[in-house]
Design a protein around this motif. Structure first.
Motif, PDB file in Angstrom:
ATOM      1  N   ALA A 110       0.828  -1.209   0.000  1.00 27.96           N
ATOM      2  CA  ALA A 110       0.000   0.000   0.000  1.00 27.96           C
ATOM      3  C   ALA A 110       0.860   1.257   0.000  1.00 27.96           C
ATOM      4  CB  ALA A 110      -0.927  -0.008   1.219  1.00 27.96           C
ATOM      5  N   HIS A 111       1.948   1.272   0.773  1.00 32.08           N
ATOM      6  CA  HIS A 111       2.830   2.439   0.796  1.00 32.08           C
ATOM      7  C   HIS A 111       3.512   2.646  -0.553  1.00 32.08           C
ATOM      8  CE1 HIS A 111       2.121   3.179   4.942  1.00 32.08           C
ATOM      9  NE2 HIS A 111       2.762   2.108   5.401  1.00 32.08           N
ATOM     10  N   ILE A 112       3.961   1.544  -1.164  1.00 32.77           N
ATOM     11  CA  ILE A 112       4.624   1.654  -2.471  1.00 32.77           C
ATOM     12  C   ILE A 112       3.659   2.186  -3.525  1.00 32.77           C
ATOM     13  CG2 ILE A 112       5.669   0.297  -4.336  1.00 32.77           C
ATOM     14  CD1 ILE A 112       6.883  -1.508  -2.217  1.00 32.77           C
ATOM     15  N   ASN A 113       2.448   1.671  -3.541  1.00 33.05           N
ATOM     16  CA  ASN A 113       1.467   2.145  -4.515  1.00 33.05           C
ATOM     17  C   ASN A 113       1.086   3.596  -4.268  1.00 33.05           C
ATOM     18  OD1 ASN A 113       1.421  -0.382  -5.715  1.00 33.05           O
ATOM     19  ND2 ASN A 113      -0.363  -1.079  -4.567  1.00 33.05           N
ATOM     20  N   ARG A 114       1.046   4.000  -3.002  1.00 31.81           N
ATOM     21  CA  ARG A 114       0.731   5.392  -2.692  1.00 31.81           C
ATOM     22  C   ARG A 114       1.822   6.328  -3.194  1.00 31.81           C
ATOM     23  NH1 ARG A 114      -3.005   9.146  -2.389  1.00 31.81           N
ATOM     24  NH2 ARG A 114      -2.515  10.788  -0.900  1.00 31.81           N
ATOM     25  N   ILE A 115       3.086   5.958  -3.004  1.00 29.42           N
ATOM     26  CA  ILE A 115       4.188   6.791  -3.489  1.00 29.42           C
ATOM     27  C   ILE A 115       4.168   6.872  -5.010  1.00 29.42           C
ATOM     28  CG2 ILE A 115       6.707   6.942  -3.635  1.00 29.42           C
ATOM     29  CD1 ILE A 115       6.839   5.717  -0.855  1.00 29.42           C
ATOM     30  N   ARG A 116       3.948   5.747  -5.660  1.00 27.18           N
ATOM     31  CA  ARG A 116       3.880   5.759  -7.123  1.00 27.18           C
ATOM     32  C   ARG A 116       2.731   6.632  -7.613  1.00 27.18           C
ATOM     33  NH1 ARG A 116       4.417  -0.728  -8.270  1.00 27.18           N
ATOM     34  NH2 ARG A 116       6.658  -0.963  -7.879  1.00 27.18           N
TER      35      ARG A 116
ATOM     36  N   HIS B  75       6.507  16.912   1.527  1.00 24.06           N
ATOM     37  CA  HIS B  75       6.450  16.441   2.913  1.00 24.06           C
ATOM     38  C   HIS B  75       5.624  15.153   3.014  1.00 24.06           C
ATOM     39  CE1 HIS B  75       7.287  20.792   4.451  1.00 24.06           C
ATOM     40  NE2 HIS B  75       8.357  20.212   3.930  1.00 24.06           N
ATOM     41  N   GLU B  76       4.537  15.068   2.257  1.00 22.26           N
ATOM     42  CA  GLU B  76       3.725  13.843   2.285  1.00 22.26           C
ATOM     43  C   GLU B  76       4.513  12.652   1.758  1.00 22.26           C
ATOM     44  OE1 GLU B  76      -0.540  12.094   0.579  1.00 22.26           O
ATOM     45  OE2 GLU B  76       0.083  14.152   0.131  1.00 22.26           O
ATOM     46  N   LEU B  77       5.258  12.852   0.671  1.00 20.98           N
ATOM     47  CA  LEU B  77       6.072  11.777   0.124  1.00 20.98           C
ATOM     48  C   LEU B  77       7.143  11.328   1.108  1.00 20.98           C
ATOM     49  CD1 LEU B  77       6.489  13.019  -3.555  1.00 20.98           C
ATOM     50  CD2 LEU B  77       5.418  10.874  -2.854  1.00 20.98           C
ATOM     51  N   GLU B  78       7.768  12.254   1.800  1.00 21.78           N
ATOM     52  CA  GLU B  78       8.810  11.901   2.763  1.00 21.78           C
ATOM     53  C   GLU B  78       8.225  11.125   3.943  1.00 21.78           C
ATOM     54  OE1 GLU B  78      10.554  15.627   3.697  1.00 21.78           O
ATOM     55  OE2 GLU B  78      11.908  15.627   1.958  1.00 21.78           O
ATOM     56  N   ARG B  79       7.047  11.534   4.400  1.00 19.33           N
ATOM     57  CA  ARG B  79       6.412  10.790   5.494  1.00 19.33           C
ATOM     58  C   ARG B  79       5.996   9.394   5.040  1.00 19.33           C
ATOM     59  NH1 ARG B  79       4.213  16.066   6.701  1.00 19.33           N
ATOM     60  NH2 ARG B  79       2.447  15.630   5.330  1.00 19.33           N
ATOM     61  N   GLU B  80       5.466   9.296   3.834  1.00 19.61           N
ATOM     62  CA  GLU B  80       5.077   7.982   3.307  1.00 19.61           C
ATOM     63  C   GLU B  80       6.297   7.090   3.135  1.00 19.61           C
ATOM     64  OE1 GLU B  80       1.975   5.516   2.401  1.00 19.61           O
ATOM     65  OE2 GLU B  80       1.691   7.678   2.642  1.00 19.61           O
ATOM     66  N   TYR B  81       7.390   7.679   2.692  1.00 24.26           N
ATOM     67  CA  TYR B  81       8.623   6.919   2.496  1.00 24.26           C
ATOM     68  C   TYR B  81       9.210   6.469   3.831  1.00 24.26           C
ATOM     69  CZ  TYR B  81      12.798   5.535  -0.118  1.00 24.26           C
ATOM     70  OH  TYR B  81      13.801   4.817  -0.710  1.00 24.26           O
TER      71      TYR B  81
ATOM     72  N   ARG C 229       7.397   5.756   6.488  1.00 23.42           N
ATOM     73  CA  ARG C 229       6.565   4.625   6.925  1.00 23.42           C
ATOM     74  C   ARG C 229       6.934   3.363   6.168  1.00 23.42           C
ATOM     75  NH1 ARG C 229       2.562   8.816   7.364  1.00 23.42           N
ATOM     76  NH2 ARG C 229       1.907   8.512   5.193  1.00 23.42           N
ATOM     77  N   LEU C 230       7.269   3.514   4.889  1.00 20.92           N
ATOM     78  CA  LEU C 230       7.707   2.354   4.111  1.00 20.92           C
ATOM     79  C   LEU C 230       9.003   1.772   4.668  1.00 20.92           C
ATOM     80  CD1 LEU C 230       7.562   0.471   1.651  1.00 20.92           C
ATOM     81  CD2 LEU C 230       8.698   2.252   0.314  1.00 20.92           C
ATOM     82  N   ALA C 231       9.946   2.630   5.031  1.00 20.70           N
ATOM     83  CA  ALA C 231      11.202   2.158   5.609  1.00 20.70           C
ATOM     84  C   ALA C 231      10.955   1.457   6.942  1.00 20.70           C
ATOM     85  CB  ALA C 231      12.170   3.325   5.791  1.00 20.70           C
ATOM     86  N   LEU C 232      10.016   1.976   7.740  1.00 19.32           N
ATOM     87  CA  LEU C 232       9.690   1.346   9.024  1.00 19.32           C
ATOM     88  C   LEU C 232       9.085  -0.035   8.811  1.00 19.32           C
ATOM     89  CD1 LEU C 232       9.368   1.411  12.096  1.00 19.32           C
ATOM     90  CD2 LEU C 232       7.199   2.625  11.758  1.00 19.32           C
ATOM     91  N   VAL C 233       8.192  -0.162   7.834  1.00 20.08           N
ATOM     92  CA  VAL C 233       7.576  -1.462   7.552  1.00 20.08           C
ATOM     93  C   VAL C 233       8.627  -2.457   7.072  1.00 20.08           C
ATOM     94  CG1 VAL C 233       5.955  -2.655   6.036  1.00 20.08           C
ATOM     95  CG2 VAL C 233       5.296  -0.516   7.106  1.00 20.08           C
TER      96      VAL C 233
END
Length: 313
Positions: free
Chosen positions: A95-101, A140-146, A148-152
């Protein structure tokens, strides 16, 4: 005697009551017989009386009125958490990857693969299709999403380490997991799910195994109508999904296996729908083959085992 429906209450209550000398039955709510009217009355009182009638019938020996859930011990229940948590984390990572894309594609930026990059993405250096830098709030949204992806990703690595630890696992179940890992095409997650979800139980026959997996056919024979409604899907959904995935990989990893030859002979010239149906049938046959393998050590016929594994066996 006490009974309750399996659900969010878990199994701690049944274990506690059993230790206190009280016989407890955990009932499968999907197996309880209900009124088939279009608008049936449903209240807590009616549900309680339905459970009471079911447990009375079970105590009299009528085991077909309702299914009684097997209560696992604490260690067995805890051993299943690692691969189940990993499955949820994998969905969250997707979900995080698709959101960033999607956010980047909305600005005309393509070709960015967050999962495949070895270095961190510098979103500030990206340029949109209009030739501009990313807007401040989007950046900023992309950095926060990224983040969360790193945390997962980090949590998935931690869960995989816990999954491979056998300190709290039954030695017999751990041996079956190690045996499954020797098979080409069976990875760590697959071996853990099959060993701790399927082969931790004792099965009396092939039909018992197929019924637990929900891979048995559901017949419909009434009057002049006789047909098959497909598999029951009443068993362990985790194990059923992983077995179908293994069946798909099996035909590519083991082309000389009798199971692969059977599948190809039955699906030659057939439609994609028929291939999916036969893949489920192959998954049931594969489950029986793997069950014999972990219980008796009988290596599946036509299997290309590694040299190290063959020497060990």
């Amino acid at each position: 005697m006490i009974c309750y429906e399996a659900g969010y209450d878990g199994f701690w209550l049944a274990r506690q009551l059993t230790r206190s000398g009280i016989e407890c039955r955990v009932l499968d709510p999907a197996s309880l017989q209900v009124n088939r009217r279009a608008r049936r009355v449903k209240t807590d009182r009616i549900d309680a009386l339905m459970l009471l009638r079911a447990v009375i019938a079970i105590d009299r020996g009528d085991h077909h009125v309702c299914a009684v859930v097997r209560v696992p011990d604490v260690e067995e229940e805890d051993a299943r958490r690692s691969h189940r948590e990993r499955q949820r984390l994998v969905h969250e990572r997707t979900a995080h990857i698709n959101r960033i894309r999607g956010l980047l594609f909305g600005q005309g930026i393509t070709g960015i693969e967050p999962k495949l990059r070895a270095t961190r993405i510098d979103f500030a250096s990206l340029v949109t299709a209009e030739g501009r830098s990313l807007p401040e709030r989007l950046l900023h949204e992309l950095e926060r999403e990224y983040a969360r992806l790193a945390l997962v990703e980090e949590q998935i690595r931690c869960v995989e380490k816990e999954r491979d630890m056998a300190d709290a696992q039954d030695p017999a179940i751990e041996q079956k997991r190690q045996m499954l890992r020797l098979l080409p095409g069976v990875g760590g997650t697959t071996a853990a799910i099959m060993a701790r979800e399927i082969f931790s139980r004792q099965f009396n026959s092939r039909s018992h195994l197929g019924s637990y997996l929900g891979l048995t056919p559901s017949a419909y024979d009434s009057g002049t109508t006789t047909k098959c409604q497909g598999i029951s899907k009443a068993g362990n959904s985790w194990a059923r999904r992983i077995l179908i995935e293994i069946a798909w990989i099996w035909q590519h990893k083991h082309p000389e296996s009798p199971l692969t030859k059977w599948f190809r002979a039955r699906t030659q010239g057939q439609s994609p729908r028929m291939r999916r149906i036969m893949l489920v049938a192959m998954a049931r046959k594969l489950a029986i083959t793997l069950w014999r393998y972990v219980e008796t050590g009988l290596v599946p016929e036509g299997l290309a085992m590694p040299a190290k594994a063959t020497a060990t066996g």
